[in-house]
Design a protein around this motif. Sequence first.
Motif, short mmCIF file in Angstrom:
data_model
loop_
_atom_site.label_atom_id
_atom_site.label_comp_id
_atom_site.label_asym_id
_atom_site.label_seq_id
_atom_site.Cartn_x
_atom_site.Cartn_y
_atom_site.Cartn_z
N ASP A 76 33.58 38.50 110.68
CA ASP A 76 34.49 38.30 111.81
C ASP A 76 33.78 38.45 113.15
O ASP A 76 34.20 37.88 114.15
N PRO B 246 45.28 31.30 119.24
CA PRO B 246 44.98 30.77 117.91
C PRO B 246 44.78 29.25 117.94
O PRO B 246 45.36 28.56 118.77
N LEU C 211 34.65 31.41 120.84
CA LEU C 211 35.31 31.38 119.54
C LEU C 211 35.37 32.78 118.96
O LEU C 211 34.40 33.54 119.06
N THR D 166 37.67 35.47 115.83
CA THR D 166 38.62 35.61 114.73
C THR D 166 39.36 36.92 114.92
O THR D 166 38.74 37.95 115.15
N GLN D 167 40.67 36.87 114.81
CA GLN D 167 41.49 38.07 114.87
C GLN D 167 42.45 38.04 113.71
O GLN D 167 43.18 37.06 113.53
N GLY E 195 42.00 37.44 110.70
CA GLY E 195 41.78 36.29 109.83
C GLY E 195 42.14 34.94 110.44
O GLY E 195 41.98 33.91 109.79
N GLN E 196 42.62 34.91 111.67
CA GLN E 196 43.02 33.68 112.35
C GLN E 196 41.92 33.25 113.32
O GLN E 196 41.51 34.02 114.16
N LEU E 197 41.46 32.02 113.20
CA LEU E 197 40.46 31.47 114.10
C LEU E 197 41.12 31.10 115.41
O LEU E 197 42.23 30.57 115.44
#
Length: 127
Positions: free
Chosen positions: A37, A96, A114, A116-117, A119-121
């Motif tokens: 991540d 997102p 870019l 990830t938080q 699991g969301q890109l």
Amino acid sequence: MEGSYELLIGTKPAGQVTVRREGLYWHFSCRCRLSGDVVCRLTVRCGGNEENLGILVPMDGQFGLEKKLPCKRLGEGVPEFLVQPKHEAVEGKFVPIYPEEPFAYMAKLKDAFLATQAGQLGIVIRE
């Protein structure tokens, strides 16, 4: 300094670093488990010196790196290996990304990155 050393992330074992001498250089071989991540780098401390060995990249189903460093750049003693995030936390708004939807923040991408938080890109826009 030659040998194998446990790599800790905080207090949890995450991998191993093998150090061997090759002429006037130390050869570092690292393999560890990371979430992916956050971009992380490997740092070594030894003999009062600290050196950034580089970014840990996907290798052999894990993350790792291969690096040579002149022996004179590190002091004598037992090395300590640290995994550190490449970037410090940056303030900003997380947006997102959904491939099926248009992206409303195109004009702000110049100052974004870019991320990830959970699991969301997405994109972090600096405000």
